[in-house]
Design an enzyme around this catalytic site. Structure first.
Site, mmCIF file in Angstrom:
data_model
loop_
_atom_site.group_PDB
_atom_site.id
_atom_site.type_symbol
_atom_site.label_atom_id
_atom_site.label_comp_id
_atom_site.label_asym_id
_atom_site.label_seq_id
_atom_site.Cartn_x
_atom_site.Cartn_y
_atom_site.Cartn_z
ATOM 1 N N THR A 70 27.745 41.564 35.322
ATOM 2 C CA THR A 70 29.066 41.120 34.895
ATOM 3 C C THR A 70 29.253 41.503 33.443
ATOM 4 O OG1 THR A 70 30.595 39.278 34.980
ATOM 5 C CG2 THR A 70 28.467 38.818 34.007
ATOM 6 N N GLY A 120 34.654 47.972 32.184
ATOM 7 C CA GLY A 120 34.798 48.162 33.623
ATOM 8 C C GLY A 120 34.844 49.622 34.036
ATOM 9 N N CYS A 176 30.676 50.518 33.282
ATOM 10 C CA CYS A 176 29.578 49.765 33.907
ATOM 11 C C CYS A 176 29.876 49.551 35.392
ATOM 12 C CB CYS A 176 29.413 48.420 33.197
ATOM 13 S SG CYS A 176 28.171 47.355 33.958
ATOM 14 N N THR A 201 30.746 45.944 36.619
ATOM 15 C CA THR A 201 31.900 45.295 36.001
ATOM 16 C C THR A 201 33.160 45.885 36.614
ATOM 17 O OG1 THR A 201 30.678 45.031 33.936
ATOM 18 C CG2 THR A 201 33.065 44.869 33.798
#
EC number: 3.4.25.2
Length: 178
Positions: free
Chosen positions: A7, A162, A165, A168
């Site tokens: 996350t 996002g 990764c 994410t």
């Protein structure tokens, strides 16, 4: 059984406003289990922001413990965080938990780790999770070079994380205190 993990949680403080946000992706190994999880919360009557990263069940256990420490210490963020870190370091069951917390109130931002660390970021930017480094780098650049609000910095930085990764996503929840 594989752990749920991955996350990005980010907090940005500018002036008397703090924003804390996170993405919504929950993975089990290499499978996305959910894309809209809520990993950021307001606690203690809306006076404290909390974000968590790591194993989902572990994070919820720590969140519950943190909330009870806040109640016990009348909302004093540093004291509650240090007490949680002490318990986390010394309790056999808690030591096995694999998660981190990012917490903030009107004055302070703290990162709480399972090693017993309670860290206050120097520049008002804190990040945890697999995409934390990407988000923190983007937030630092935006804070130093724009007049964006903390909420906008968090949103743009989480979007950048996002895009970089794989753990994410682009579904964000952002909370603010001012």
């Amino acid at each position: 059984m594989e752990q749920f993990h991955g996350t990005t949680i980010l907090s940005v403080r500018r002036g008397n406003i703090v924003a804390l946000g996170g993405d919504g992706q929950v993975t089990l190994g290499n499978i996305v289990m959910k894309g809209t999880a809520r990993k950021v919360r307001k606690v203690y009557n809306g006076k404290v922001l909390v974000g968590f990263a790591g194993g989902t069940a572990d994070a919820f256990t720590l969140l519950e413990r943190f909330e009870s420490k806040l109640e016990k210490h009348q909302g004093h963020l540093m004291r509650a965080s240090v007490e949680l870190a002490k318990d986390w370091r010394t309790d056999r069951m808690l030591r096995r938990l694999e998660a981190m917390l990012l917490v903030a109130d009107k004055e302070t931002t703290l990162i709480i780790t399972g090693n017993g660390d309670v860290l206050e970021p120097n520049d008002g930017i804190g990040a945890i999770g697999s995409g934390g480094t990407y988000a923190q780098s983007a937030a630092k650049a935006l804070q130093e070079n724009t007049d964006l609000s903390p909420e906008d910095i968090v949103k743009k930085s989480l979007t950048i994380a996002g895009e970089l990764c794989i753990y994410t996503n682009l579904s964000h929840i952002i909370e603010t205190l001012d």
